[in-house]
Every structure is written in C-alpha cells, then in structure tokens.
Design an enzyme around this catalytic site. Sequence first.
Site, PDB file in Angstrom:
ATOM      1  N   ASP A  86       0.818  -1.212   0.000  1.00  0.00           N
ATOM      2  CA  ASP A  86       0.000   0.000   0.000  1.00  0.00           C
ATOM      3  C   ASP A  86       0.854   1.265   0.000  1.00  0.00           C
ATOM      4  O   ASP A  86       2.030   1.248   0.379  1.00  0.00           O
ATOM      5  CB  ASP A  86      -0.901   0.028   1.236  1.00  0.00           C
ATOM      6  CG  ASP A  86      -2.081  -0.914   1.130  1.00  0.00           C
ATOM      7  OD1 ASP A  86      -2.089  -1.750   0.206  1.00  0.00           O
ATOM      8  OD2 ASP A  86      -2.989  -0.829   1.977  1.00  0.00           O
ATOM      9  N   HIS A  90       3.459  -2.227   3.450  1.00  0.00           N
ATOM     10  CA  HIS A  90       3.529  -0.862   2.925  1.00  0.00           C
ATOM     11  C   HIS A  90       4.895  -0.625   2.283  1.00  0.00           C
ATOM     12  O   HIS A  90       5.901  -1.169   2.743  1.00  0.00           O
ATOM     13  CB  HIS A  90       3.308   0.166   4.041  1.00  0.00           C
ATOM     14  CG  HIS A  90       1.930   0.120   4.648  1.00  0.00           C
ATOM     15  ND1 HIS A  90       1.596  -0.754   5.654  1.00  0.00           N
ATOM     16  CD2 HIS A  90       0.805   0.833   4.369  1.00  0.00           C
ATOM     17  CE1 HIS A  90       0.321  -0.580   5.984  1.00  0.00           C
ATOM     18  NE2 HIS A  90      -0.171   0.371   5.218  1.00  0.00           N
TER      19      HIS A  90
END
Length: 443
Positions: A161, A315
Amino acid sequence: MLLSTALLLLGATLRSALAVTIPHDTHDHTHVEHVQLPGEWYQPESHPVHKLFRRAPDDGVRRPAVGSPEWAAPYPQGLPDSSQLPSAWVDALNAAVAAGRIPDIPQTTLPPTANPGDPVNPVYPPGLNPIGPEICSTTYRCRHADDIWDAPDGVFASSFDDGPLDGTEELVDFLTANNVQTTHFMIGLNILQQPTLFLKAFDAGNDIAVHTYNHPHMTTLSNLDVVAQLGWTMQIIHESTGGRVARYWRPPYGDSDNRVRAIAEEVFGLETVIWNRDVNDWRLASGGTTPEQIVTEVTEWLGGPKSPGLVVLHHERTEDTVSVFTSAFPLIAQNGWRFESLASVYGGGSYQNARSSTSSVQRASIVDGAGGSDTPSDTTSTTSAITTTTAGTTSATTTTAASTTTESGGPSQSEPANSSSVRASYHWTVSVTLGALLAALLL
C-alpha cells in the site's frame, strides 16, 4: 472440380492463418499482439465503466509523456473538488442511486484522538450496527461476500500500500531480482508526484490497483467525494498504463461499508480487497514495533495452516518497511507457500480490460463505438488481449472470520494468456494448409 475445391479451402485456411499472431517475445513492451474481435472486459458490456475509461494504445491520439507537466495538468493537485468531476462519473453515480443500487447509509465521523495520526475507528450515528448486514463495515471486521479477505489455499497473495514512495525503488528492485511481481495499491496523488517511481513499478510488470487519491477514511465521505477519490485514481492509472482499467481497490485503514463498496462496484467496476494479516510495519516510524517483532510474527503465520491463503498488508512507505518484507521473503517458499501478485490469483486478470501489466488492453470502443479519453497521456506497454470470465467469492455476509471461496487461475505473467492455445491453433492451421495444398497437387 477437386482442384478448385482444394484451392478454395487453401485460400480460406490461409486467411484464417493470417489472422493469428504468434507471440515472439512475451516481455516486449513495445509489441502489440492482436487477436480477432470481439473481445470482452471483465465487467459485462452494460456496466458504465466501459464508457468512463476509453483510452487504448492504438487509438491514434498523441499524449504527453507520463511525468510531463502536460500529463499532470488535468489532475487534482491536492484534495479533489467533488463539484468539479467529469459529468460521466456523476451521471453513473446518479443512475446507480436512482436504481436503488447504492444503500442510503449515513456517513461516519472520526472521534477526536489524543495524538494526531493515532489509529481511530469511524463512528456511525447512534442506533446503527456497523457489523449488521445493512451496513457491514470492514473497519469492524464484517465480511461481505463480494469482498476479498483471503487468498486461495497455499498462496501468499502479495500486495503493498501507499506507493509510490521512498521504499518503492528498493521493493521493485528486490522483486525483479527474485523474478516475482506484486500488486501496488497506489495513491493517486503519489502517482502524480512520483511518476518515475510509478513507471518503475509498472514497467517491471507489477500490477497496479487503487488506494484512493488522498488516503481518507472512505466511510466519512459523501457519495460524490467517494467517486472523486476512486475516479481520479483510476483515471491517472488508466492514462499512465496504456489504457488499463484497475480491477481492485483497497480502502485506506480498511474502512469501507455497503455504501462505499456499492459505489466502487456500480460506478467503477472495482472489487474491494481487505487483508487477513497485518504486519503493522507502519508502526516502525513511531517505534510501536521493531523489524525483529514483525519477522517473528510473519514466521508464525508462515508456519501455520495454509487454508485460507494469506493476504498480508505491507507498505512501501520507506526502506525500513520494505526491509522487513525482504528479510522474511525467503521464509515464504521455505514454508511451502506460493508467492503471487494478489491481483493475479483470483481469475479474470489483474485489470478489467487486460490480463496483466504486460498484456494488451482490450478497447472498450469494440463494444461502444469509437472514442477516446480526453485526458492525455503516454505509454508503450502492451501485449496479447484475452477473453475473461468472472470468478469470485461465494460466502454469505457474516461478522465471523469465515473464509471466502476464491478461484485461482490464469497463466504466469511471463506467458501471455491463451498464448499456448494460439500456438496450437497456428500449428493446426499450417498443417491443414499444407495438407490441402498437397491434396490439390496430387489430384
């Protein structure tokens, strides 16, 4: 008479053979593999998404290079203004609302926190049950049948992400060195501000998906603001990848519900992806966890049951968040897991109109008539187009942790979809052609 018949057969067969193109280099981003029309998108022809994103690599429209000022000009430079949306997006939303396909669920609010940036759950008005079937909030871990939480058994479905950001370059280099791909759930504004990193991820063959334009809690937004967050992110991906239309989106903070989910699906054809494991790597910056703690936890997951498969939240914010992934990466194969890009494992392709980032884009104009996007862009990445089929979840809406049923399918990204069948068809065609010619000569 027999000679004439044989020649007619030869002519028809040669026409069929000439209509088939054999992939000669599956990684050549400048080569377009053509297939016979018509083709199909993942979504049915009646879905409005066909008319919202219409660009194609061969539509004859010159577009500025990705990263140029001309490319960047059409996009919001900050928070999108929902009063300045393309009319087609608003019309599609209004049509879905009028048809009763968008639930009338109130927006949530964010309670105050002691420290800005602390995790917080959006709150619904009194009297509403966030885990009830009417709302089914993913923040409160309600599983809707149409959402993706789990991977197929034995699959480590990889995604990251918040990119493109500081960790993107290290991540892409590592994945490339290990000959694997991932799915990047990217923020639209980050794409606008980091086009070079965006292209690095895309050109390496990784899948690109939607993580909104500014990373808000989506249930706090109005219907139009939800459209703005999704639409502008889809548009910048569409115009920067040769016309690809994203198929998947992940809500920031995992915050979605039946209203937001319906807008994503009914207006844009997007499927909602959550996760079943969170490494909490975002806490590294504040000291809330350590790389050693993350690797230890991931090691436990990998040593556990392989049903359901893993959808792990990572992430690509910083080199630190990427480093914890690279440290744990060897353990995935060592524990018998199959590493795959998340967008590639559910059947039907990684995009709504393309199998992958290295396959060709299926033009919507095949169905809807000629036309192209008004927003300029430039790209060179295309290969073979395909026909796709729908495969998805089958479990009922529930507040438990029951697994959703998914179908894994599709060729690897190094082999364009249907390429083996194309080759088989080609060789069969050549054999028939030569046989017909030989028969004609003998007779």
